[in-house]
Design a protein around this motif. Structure first.
Motif, PDB file in Angstrom:
ATOM      1  N   ARG A  85       9.372 -71.903 -40.237  1.00 40.39           N
ATOM      2  CA  ARG A  85      10.611 -71.935 -40.047  1.00 40.39           C
ATOM      3  C   ARG A  85      10.457 -72.518 -37.930  1.00 40.39           C
ATOM      4  NH1 ARG A  85      10.956 -66.471 -37.976  1.00 40.39           N
ATOM      5  NH2 ARG A  85       8.959 -65.812 -38.625  1.00 40.39           N
TER       6      ARG A  85
ATOM      7  N   ASP B 165       4.483 -74.134 -40.832  1.00 40.75           N
ATOM      8  CA  ASP B 165       5.111 -72.977 -40.253  1.00 40.75           C
ATOM      9  C   ASP B 165       6.222 -73.006 -41.387  1.00 40.75           C
ATOM     10  OD1 ASP B 165       4.487 -70.385 -39.340  1.00 40.75           O
ATOM     11  OD2 ASP B 165       6.703 -70.147 -39.702  1.00 40.75           O
TER      12      ASP B 165
ATOM     13  N   ARG C 108     -10.532 -61.596 -36.280  1.00 41.08           N
ATOM     14  CA  ARG C 108      -9.825 -61.928 -37.296  1.00 41.08           C
ATOM     15  C   ARG C 108      -9.651 -62.661 -37.514  1.00 41.08           C
ATOM     16  NH1 ARG C 108      -4.379 -62.779 -38.769  1.00 41.08           N
ATOM     17  NH2 ARG C 108      -3.864 -63.003 -36.827  1.00 41.08           N
TER      18      ARG C 108
ATOM     19  N   GLY D 225       1.636 -70.737 -42.294  1.00 38.09           N
ATOM     20  CA  GLY D 225       1.629 -69.841 -41.317  1.00 38.09           C
ATOM     21  C   GLY D 225       1.106 -70.004 -39.910  1.00 38.09           C
TER      22      GLY D 225
ATOM     23  N   ALA E 191      -3.608 -66.742 -43.662  1.00 41.73           N
ATOM     24  CA  ALA E 191      -3.981 -65.962 -42.506  1.00 41.73           C
ATOM     25  C   ALA E 191      -2.390 -65.362 -42.116  1.00 41.73           C
ATOM     26  CB  ALA E 191      -4.680 -66.101 -41.027  1.00 41.73           C
TER      27      ALA E 191
ATOM     28  N   ASP F 223       7.187 -74.221 -46.353  1.00 38.70           N
ATOM     29  CA  ASP F 223       7.142 -73.483 -47.581  1.00 38.70           C
ATOM     30  C   ASP F 223       5.826 -73.560 -47.865  1.00 38.70           C
ATOM     31  OD1 ASP F 223       7.584 -71.320 -48.515  1.00 38.70           O
ATOM     32  OD2 ASP F 223       9.831 -71.727 -49.873  1.00 38.70           O
ATOM     33  N   GLY F 224       4.980 -72.690 -47.181  1.00 44.04           N
ATOM     34  CA  GLY F 224       3.542 -72.411 -48.404  1.00 44.04           C
ATOM     35  C   GLY F 224       2.959 -74.023 -48.347  1.00 44.04           C
TER      36      GLY F 224
HETATM   37  C1  SAM Z   1       2.153 -62.861 -39.026  1.00 39.49           C
HETATM   38  S1  SAM Z   1       2.087 -64.672 -38.974  1.00 39.49           S
HETATM   39  C2  SAM Z   1       0.665 -65.120 -38.531  1.00 39.49           C
HETATM   40  C3  SAM Z   1       0.641 -66.249 -37.811  1.00 39.49           C
HETATM   41  C4  SAM Z   1      -1.139 -66.823 -37.710  1.00 39.49           C
HETATM   42  N1  SAM Z   1      -1.135 -67.172 -39.343  1.00 39.49           N
HETATM   43  C5  SAM Z   1      -2.035 -65.574 -37.697  1.00 39.49           C
HETATM   44  O1  SAM Z   1      -2.943 -65.118 -39.166  1.00 39.49           O
HETATM   45  O2  SAM Z   1      -1.960 -64.212 -36.861  1.00 39.49           O
HETATM   46  C6  SAM Z   1       3.263 -65.174 -39.699  1.00 39.49           C
HETATM   47  C7  SAM Z   1       3.496 -66.356 -40.086  1.00 39.49           C
HETATM   48  O3  SAM Z   1       4.000 -67.304 -41.747  1.00 39.49           O
HETATM   49  C8  SAM Z   1       5.109 -67.999 -41.859  1.00 39.49           C
HETATM   50  N2  SAM Z   1       5.557 -67.457 -43.015  1.00 39.49           N
HETATM   51  C9  SAM Z   1       6.292 -66.693 -43.342  1.00 39.49           C
HETATM   52  N3  SAM Z   1       6.829 -67.331 -44.630  1.00 39.49           N
HETATM   53  C10 SAM Z   1       6.158 -68.537 -44.853  1.00 39.49           C
HETATM   54  C11 SAM Z   1       6.107 -69.632 -46.270  1.00 39.49           C
HETATM   55  N4  SAM Z   1       6.684 -68.959 -46.781  1.00 39.49           N
HETATM   56  N5  SAM Z   1       4.897 -70.597 -46.125  1.00 39.49           N
HETATM   57  C12 SAM Z   1       4.931 -71.091 -44.947  1.00 39.49           C
HETATM   58  N6  SAM Z   1       5.242 -70.182 -43.561  1.00 39.49           N
HETATM   59  C13 SAM Z   1       5.689 -68.597 -43.389  1.00 39.49           C
HETATM   60  C14 SAM Z   1       6.134 -66.896 -40.473  1.00 39.49           C
HETATM   61  O4  SAM Z   1       7.048 -67.943 -39.917  1.00 39.49           O
HETATM   62  C15 SAM Z   1       4.701 -66.583 -39.001  1.00 39.49           C
HETATM   63  O5  SAM Z   1       4.724 -67.729 -38.439  1.00 39.49           O
END
Ligand code: SAM
Length: 222
Positions: free
Chosen positions: A49, A47, A6, A24, A91, A75-76
Protein backbone atom coordinates in the motif's frame (compact mmCIF):
# COMPACT_ATOMS: atom_id res chain seq x y z
CA UNK A 1 17.26 4.09 14.55
CA UNK A 2 16.34 2.05 17.60
CA UNK A 3 14.62 -1.26 16.96
CA UNK A 4 12.38 -3.20 19.33
CA UNK A 5 13.50 -6.73 20.31
CA UNK A 6 11.48 -8.40 17.54
CA UNK A 7 12.96 -6.32 14.71
CA UNK A 8 16.41 -6.51 16.32
CA UNK A 9 16.23 -10.31 16.31
CA UNK A 10 15.42 -10.16 12.58
CA UNK A 11 18.22 -7.66 11.91
CA UNK A 12 20.68 -9.96 13.69
CA UNK A 13 19.97 -12.69 11.12
CA UNK A 14 20.68 -10.52 8.06
CA UNK A 15 23.89 -11.45 6.27
CA UNK A 16 26.32 -8.60 5.73
CA UNK A 17 26.76 -6.83 2.38
CA UNK A 18 23.82 -8.50 0.62
CA UNK A 19 21.03 -6.75 -1.25
CA UNK A 20 18.15 -6.71 1.20
CA UNK A 21 14.38 -6.65 0.64
CA UNK A 22 11.91 -5.82 3.37
CA UNK A 23 8.46 -7.04 2.35
CA UNK A 24 5.65 -5.21 4.15
CA UNK A 25 8.14 -2.61 5.32
CA UNK A 26 5.71 0.01 6.67
CA UNK A 27 8.10 2.53 8.34
CA UNK A 28 11.24 1.01 6.78
CA UNK A 29 12.71 0.57 10.26
CA UNK A 30 14.65 -2.55 9.28
CA UNK A 31 16.37 -1.26 6.12
CA UNK A 32 17.18 2.09 7.74
CA UNK A 33 18.72 0.36 10.76
CA UNK A 34 20.73 -2.05 8.58
CA UNK A 35 22.13 0.72 6.40
CA UNK A 36 22.87 2.92 9.42
CA UNK A 37 24.85 0.08 11.03
CA UNK A 38 26.74 -0.63 7.80
CA UNK A 39 25.34 -4.18 7.60
CA UNK A 40 23.91 -3.56 4.14
CA UNK A 41 24.39 -0.86 1.55
CA UNK A 42 21.48 -1.55 -0.78
CA UNK A 43 17.87 -2.33 0.07
CA UNK A 44 14.39 -2.35 -1.37
CA UNK A 45 11.64 -1.42 1.07
CA UNK A 46 8.40 -2.82 -0.35
CA UNK A 47 4.77 -2.63 0.65
CA UNK A 48 1.39 -3.42 -0.81
CA UNK A 49 0.00 0.00 0.00
CA UNK A 50 0.93 3.62 -0.67
CA UNK A 51 0.33 4.77 2.95
CA UNK A 52 3.02 2.56 4.49
CA UNK A 53 5.37 3.40 1.62
CA UNK A 54 4.88 7.09 2.46
CA UNK A 55 5.89 6.27 6.04
CA UNK A 56 8.93 4.44 4.65
CA UNK A 57 9.81 7.41 2.42
CA UNK A 58 9.70 9.81 5.39
CA UNK A 59 12.17 7.62 7.30
CA UNK A 60 14.47 7.08 4.31
CA UNK A 61 14.57 10.80 3.49
CA UNK A 62 15.04 11.91 7.09
CA UNK A 63 17.99 9.53 7.53
CA UNK A 64 19.47 10.61 4.18
CA UNK A 65 19.44 7.06 2.74
CA UNK A 66 17.67 7.73 -0.58
CA UNK A 67 20.70 6.40 -2.52
CA UNK A 68 20.76 3.13 -0.58
CA UNK A 69 17.07 2.37 -0.03
CA UNK A 70 14.64 2.11 -2.92
CA UNK A 71 10.88 2.09 -2.29
CA UNK A 72 8.61 -0.25 -4.17
CA UNK A 73 4.93 -1.08 -4.39
CA UNK A 74 4.63 -4.86 -4.42
CA UNK A 75 2.19 -7.53 -3.39
CA UNK A 76 4.54 -9.91 -1.61
CA UNK A 77 7.49 -10.47 -3.94
CA UNK A 78 5.43 -10.13 -7.13
CA UNK A 79 7.12 -6.92 -8.22
CA UNK A 80 10.68 -8.23 -7.83
CA UNK A 81 12.88 -9.79 -10.49
CA UNK A 82 14.99 -12.89 -10.20
CA UNK A 83 18.47 -12.22 -8.72
CA UNK A 84 17.50 -8.72 -7.62
CA UNK A 85 17.79 -9.45 -3.89
CA UNK A 86 19.47 -12.17 -1.82
CA UNK A 87 18.29 -11.37 1.67
CA UNK A 88 14.54 -11.10 2.23
CA UNK A 89 12.65 -10.27 5.42
CA UNK A 90 8.89 -10.74 5.70
CA UNK A 91 7.75 -9.65 9.15
CA UNK A 92 4.57 -8.76 10.97
CA UNK A 93 2.21 -10.62 8.63
CA UNK A 94 0.13 -13.78 9.01
CA UNK A 95 1.78 -17.11 8.32
CA UNK A 96 -0.81 -18.00 5.69
CA UNK A 97 -0.11 -14.82 3.72
CA UNK A 98 3.65 -15.45 3.96
CA UNK A 99 3.01 -19.02 2.77
CA UNK A 100 1.19 -17.65 -0.28
CA UNK A 101 4.17 -15.39 -1.14
CA UNK A 102 6.47 -18.41 -0.94
CA UNK A 103 4.28 -20.67 -3.02
CA UNK A 104 3.88 -18.22 -5.87
CA UNK A 105 7.46 -16.89 -6.06
CA UNK A 106 9.55 -19.36 -7.99
CA UNK A 107 12.81 -17.42 -8.09
CA UNK A 108 13.29 -17.69 -4.31
CA UNK A 109 13.90 -21.39 -4.89
CA UNK A 110 17.58 -20.59 -5.07
CA UNK A 111 20.22 -21.69 -2.58
CA UNK A 112 21.72 -18.16 -2.48
CA UNK A 113 18.48 -16.59 -1.28
CA UNK A 114 17.98 -16.24 2.47
CA UNK A 115 14.48 -15.73 3.87
CA UNK A 116 13.89 -14.31 7.33
CA UNK A 117 10.25 -14.85 8.21
CA UNK A 118 8.38 -13.57 11.24
CA UNK A 119 4.78 -14.82 11.09
CA UNK A 120 2.27 -13.35 13.54
CA UNK A 121 0.04 -16.44 13.24
CA UNK A 122 -0.08 -19.93 11.65
CA UNK A 123 3.58 -20.76 12.10
CA UNK A 124 2.82 -24.48 11.81
CA UNK A 125 1.25 -24.00 8.38
CA UNK A 126 4.19 -21.86 7.32
CA UNK A 127 6.67 -24.56 8.36
CA UNK A 128 4.63 -27.09 6.38
CA UNK A 129 4.65 -24.87 3.27
CA UNK A 130 8.41 -24.44 3.57
CA UNK A 131 9.11 -28.16 4.01
CA UNK A 132 6.73 -29.17 1.20
CA UNK A 133 8.39 -26.72 -1.19
CA UNK A 134 11.98 -27.84 -0.64
CA UNK A 135 13.09 -25.23 1.91
CA UNK A 136 14.95 -25.91 5.15
CA UNK A 137 14.76 -23.96 8.36
CA UNK A 138 18.32 -23.56 9.57
CA UNK A 139 17.51 -21.60 12.70
CA UNK A 140 14.56 -20.32 14.73
CA UNK A 141 14.77 -17.46 17.19
CA UNK A 142 12.28 -16.21 19.77
CA UNK A 143 12.01 -12.53 20.63
CA UNK A 144 9.91 -10.87 23.32
CA UNK A 145 8.29 -7.44 23.43
CA UNK A 146 5.75 -6.47 26.11
CA UNK A 147 5.43 -10.09 27.26
CA UNK A 148 4.46 -11.18 23.74
CA UNK A 149 6.66 -13.83 22.15
CA UNK A 150 7.54 -13.74 18.45
CA UNK A 151 9.11 -16.47 16.40
CA UNK A 152 11.54 -15.81 13.57
CA UNK A 153 12.56 -18.43 10.99
CA UNK A 154 15.81 -18.33 9.04
CA UNK A 155 15.22 -20.25 5.82
CA UNK A 156 17.13 -21.43 2.74
CA UNK A 157 16.11 -23.40 -0.32
CA UNK A 158 17.55 -26.89 -0.28
CA UNK A 159 15.84 -28.50 -3.26
CA UNK A 160 14.57 -31.44 -1.30
CA UNK A 161 11.37 -32.15 0.54
CA UNK A 162 12.06 -32.43 4.26
CA UNK A 163 10.40 -35.31 6.08
CA UNK A 164 8.55 -34.05 9.14
CA UNK A 165 6.22 -35.13 11.90
CA UNK A 166 3.32 -33.20 13.38
CA UNK A 167 5.57 -32.40 16.34
CA UNK A 168 8.18 -30.87 13.98
CA UNK A 169 5.52 -28.53 12.58
CA UNK A 170 4.51 -27.48 16.08
CA UNK A 171 7.90 -26.95 17.74
CA UNK A 172 10.18 -26.41 14.74
CA UNK A 173 13.86 -26.00 15.62
CA UNK A 174 13.16 -24.55 19.05
CA UNK A 175 14.11 -27.68 21.04
CA UNK A 176 17.70 -27.15 19.83
CA UNK A 177 17.87 -23.72 21.48
CA UNK A 178 19.23 -23.23 24.98
CA UNK A 179 17.89 -19.71 25.62
CA UNK A 180 15.12 -18.95 28.11
CA UNK A 181 12.78 -17.35 25.55
CA UNK A 182 12.75 -20.51 23.42
CA UNK A 183 12.02 -22.55 26.55
CA UNK A 184 9.23 -20.14 27.49
CA UNK A 185 7.76 -20.39 23.97
CA UNK A 186 7.82 -24.20 24.10
CA UNK A 187 6.18 -24.16 27.48
CA UNK A 188 3.39 -21.95 26.12
CA UNK A 189 2.86 -24.41 23.26
CA UNK A 190 2.50 -27.20 25.81
CA UNK A 191 -0.02 -25.12 27.79
CA UNK A 192 -2.05 -24.34 24.66
CA UNK A 193 -2.39 -27.98 23.61
CA UNK A 194 -2.93 -29.18 27.16
CA UNK A 195 -5.82 -26.73 27.52
CA UNK A 196 -7.41 -28.18 24.37
CA UNK A 197 -6.94 -31.66 25.75
CA UNK A 198 -8.57 -30.81 29.08
CA UNK A 199 -11.54 -29.27 27.23
CA UNK A 200 -11.97 -32.40 25.09
CA UNK A 201 -11.71 -34.67 28.11
CA UNK A 202 -14.28 -32.58 30.00
CA UNK A 203 -16.61 -32.88 27.00
CA UNK A 204 -15.93 -36.64 26.95
CA UNK A 205 -14.74 -36.47 23.35
CA UNK A 206 -12.21 -38.75 21.62
CA UNK A 207 -8.75 -37.32 22.26
CA UNK A 208 -6.19 -40.13 22.03
CA UNK A 209 -4.13 -38.43 19.26
CA UNK A 210 -4.05 -35.15 21.15
CA UNK A 211 -3.20 -36.94 24.36
CA UNK A 212 -0.18 -38.52 22.68
CA UNK A 213 0.95 -35.13 21.34
CA UNK A 214 0.54 -33.45 24.73
CA UNK A 215 2.55 -36.29 26.23
CA UNK A 216 5.41 -35.41 23.85
CA UNK A 217 5.09 -31.67 24.53
CA UNK A 218 5.10 -32.19 28.30
CA UNK A 219 8.90 -32.35 28.35
CA UNK A 220 8.87 -28.56 27.79
CA UNK A 221 6.44 -27.75 30.59
CA UNK A 222 7.92 -25.13 32.95
C1 SAM B 1 2.03 -4.96 10.74
S1 SAM B 1 2.90 -4.22 9.42
C2 SAM B 1 4.52 -4.88 9.69
C3 SAM B 1 5.58 -3.84 9.44
C4 SAM B 1 7.00 -4.35 9.62
N1 SAM B 1 7.33 -5.36 8.63
C5 SAM B 1 7.17 -4.93 11.01
O1 SAM B 1 7.29 -6.15 11.12
O2 SAM B 1 7.19 -4.17 11.98
C6 SAM B 1 2.37 -5.13 8.00
C7 SAM B 1 2.71 -4.43 6.71
O3 SAM B 1 2.56 -5.38 5.67
C8 SAM B 1 1.96 -4.74 4.57
N2 SAM B 1 1.32 -5.77 3.74
C9 SAM B 1 0.15 -6.40 3.96
N3 SAM B 1 -0.12 -7.27 2.97
C10 SAM B 1 0.93 -7.19 2.10
C11 SAM B 1 1.23 -7.81 0.86
N4 SAM B 1 0.40 -8.70 0.31
N5 SAM B 1 2.39 -7.48 0.25
C12 SAM B 1 3.22 -6.58 0.80
N6 SAM B 1 2.98 -5.93 1.96
C13 SAM B 1 1.84 -6.23 2.60
C14 SAM B 1 0.99 -3.75 5.21
O4 SAM B 1 0.64 -2.73 4.29
C15 SAM B 1 1.80 -3.25 6.40
O5 SAM B 1 2.56 -2.13 6.08
Amino acid sequence: MKLDSRLMAIANLVRKDKVFADIGTDHAYLPVYLVEKGIINKAIAADLRIGPLENAKDAVVSYGFTEQIQLRLSDGLDNFKENEVEEIAVAGMGGLLISQFIERTNWIKNEDVHLILQPMTHVEELRKTLFDNGFVIDEEVVAEDDDKLYIILSVYYYNDATAYTELDLIVGKLPQNEDNLSKKYLSRIYEKFNKKLVALKNAEKECSELEKLVGELKQWQQ
